[in-house]
Write a protein that holds these residues in place. Sequence first.
Motif, PDB file in Angstrom:
ATOM      1  N   LEU A  87      60.084  40.310  16.085  1.00  0.00           N
ATOM      2  CA  LEU A  87      59.820  39.708  14.786  1.00  0.00           C
ATOM      3  C   LEU A  87      60.727  38.499  14.553  1.00  0.00           C
ATOM      4  O   LEU A  87      61.946  38.616  14.575  1.00  0.00           O
ATOM      5  N   GLY A  88      60.112  37.351  14.348  1.00  0.00           N
ATOM      6  CA  GLY A  88      60.849  36.153  13.995  1.00  0.00           C
ATOM      7  C   GLY A  88      61.693  35.563  15.099  1.00  0.00           C
ATOM      8  O   GLY A  88      62.523  34.690  14.837  1.00  0.00           O
ATOM      9  N   ARG A  89      61.523  36.003  16.344  1.00  0.00           N
ATOM     10  CA  ARG A  89      62.367  35.516  17.433  1.00  0.00           C
ATOM     11  C   ARG A  89      61.665  34.415  18.235  1.00  0.00           C
ATOM     12  O   ARG A  89      60.466  34.504  18.508  1.00  0.00           O
ATOM     13  N   LEU A  90      62.423  33.421  18.597  1.00  0.00           N
ATOM     14  CA  LEU A  90      61.941  32.327  19.447  1.00  0.00           C
ATOM     15  C   LEU A  90      60.670  31.683  18.892  1.00  0.00           C
ATOM     16  O   LEU A  90      59.713  31.435  19.616  1.00  0.00           O
TER      17      LEU A  90
ATOM     18  N   LEU B  62      63.274  25.419  18.796  1.00  0.00           N
ATOM     19  CA  LEU B  62      63.240  26.870  18.930  1.00  0.00           C
ATOM     20  C   LEU B  62      64.156  27.470  17.883  1.00  0.00           C
ATOM     21  O   LEU B  62      65.324  27.080  17.772  1.00  0.00           O
ATOM     22  N   CYS B  63      63.611  28.422  17.123  1.00  0.00           N
ATOM     23  CA  CYS B  63      64.372  28.981  16.003  1.00  0.00           C
ATOM     24  C   CYS B  63      64.279  30.500  15.984  1.00  0.00           C
ATOM     25  O   CYS B  63      63.373  31.101  16.565  1.00  0.00           O
ATOM     26  N   GLU B  64      65.231  31.079  15.290  1.00  0.00           N
ATOM     27  CA  GLU B  64      65.243  32.504  14.986  1.00  0.00           C
ATOM     28  C   GLU B  64      65.091  32.642  13.478  1.00  0.00           C
ATOM     29  O   GLU B  64      65.854  32.022  12.713  1.00  0.00           O
ATOM     30  N   VAL B  65      64.116  33.422  13.030  1.00  0.00           N
ATOM     31  CA  VAL B  65      63.938  33.645  11.594  1.00  0.00           C
ATOM     32  C   VAL B  65      64.926  34.727  11.161  1.00  0.00           C
ATOM     33  O   VAL B  65      64.806  35.890  11.556  1.00  0.00           O
ATOM     34  N   LEU B  66      65.897  34.346  10.358  1.00  0.00           N
ATOM     35  CA  LEU B  66      66.890  35.308   9.880  1.00  0.00           C
ATOM     36  C   LEU B  66      66.415  36.022   8.631  1.00  0.00           C
ATOM     37  O   LEU B  66      66.566  37.244   8.502  1.00  0.00           O
ATOM     38  N   VAL B  67      65.865  35.267   7.693  1.00  0.00           N
ATOM     39  CA  VAL B  67      65.347  35.837   6.447  1.00  0.00           C
ATOM     40  C   VAL B  67      64.014  35.176   6.141  1.00  0.00           C
ATOM     41  O   VAL B  67      63.909  33.945   6.169  1.00  0.00           O
ATOM     42  N   ASP B  68      63.015  35.991   5.863  1.00  0.00           N
ATOM     43  CA  ASP B  68      61.678  35.497   5.550  1.00  0.00           C
ATOM     44  C   ASP B  68      61.302  35.968   4.150  1.00  0.00           C
ATOM     45  O   ASP B  68      61.412  37.157   3.833  1.00  0.00           O
ATOM     46  N   ASP B  69      60.869  35.037   3.286  1.00  0.00           N
ATOM     47  CA  ASP B  69      60.547  35.402   1.903  1.00  0.00           C
ATOM     48  C   ASP B  69      59.420  36.426   1.831  1.00  0.00           C
ATOM     49  O   ASP B  69      59.378  37.238   0.889  1.00  0.00           O
TER      50      ASP B  69
END
Length: 290
Positions: A109-112, A259-266
Amino acid sequence: MPWYGDDFDELGYDDEFGDDLDDFGDDEFGASERRVARLLKRRAKLEALLPVVRAGRQKRIARRLARIDRVLEKSGYSASTAAIADAMSASGIEGVGGLQFQAEAPPGLGRLVRLPFYPTTANALTNTAGGAGAASALNPICIETIPGPNDTAVAHIMQTPQISWATLRIVGFETTQTQQNPAANTGAAMVVSDLQIGGGANLFTHEDFADSRIYDADQPEFAGLRDYPILKSPNQAQVTVQAVGNIATEDVTQSCSLLCEVLVDDQYGAHIPGPYARKGAMVRQGGSFV
């Protein structure tokens, strides 16, 4: 040459190489691996005895070896298949029938996640979804055209959109490029420089332009950055791109992604970050030579 007496028990023949070739149970697929291993061990010991016994015993051992070979052949074992199996094992290919199995799992979830860069500025020879020389906030792909022989196109900036719905950590940078290769020519190439977040310091280790293939999406490993900062709205990431070539009107089709990692998603909440994006992996140490 040394030789042994008539008592085969002294050689361990009756105990170790007796007639009980069928005392190892087969499994549902035929001869078990344990049975084949025991037979191979027997055969190796018998072959070692051949040079040290008299002719009569050599014949008996030869008959025993022939019988072991027949049992192995029925089980599907042969020297050639064993050599192939050893080669496959050495190369990391294992499994039934010598097949290699690889399961590609999603990153989590939310990785790469990939965040595209869009051409917020363009020169006259940059073709975007908005047209020649026009900016585009809808399509991240650009076609860069070389203006003349041994020349470079005018550099322009590409930028990520504002991501108001999540807090991201940057973990890498990727590019793609497809070249138009005229006859006897290597084609145009794309160079990149000055990756920054919200007007901050350059995240590339190179101060000027570098070949974008360093960060190519087809590379087996990611190229590192100087830092992996947080990306949070209203900040945006931007990078400068430029095309280089030696023939007029040749072009390169390119795109860039963060390339990002989602730390917090609304919408989906907070995620457990990957090991490359956890707080402990991002600790800075003081000092000039650390």
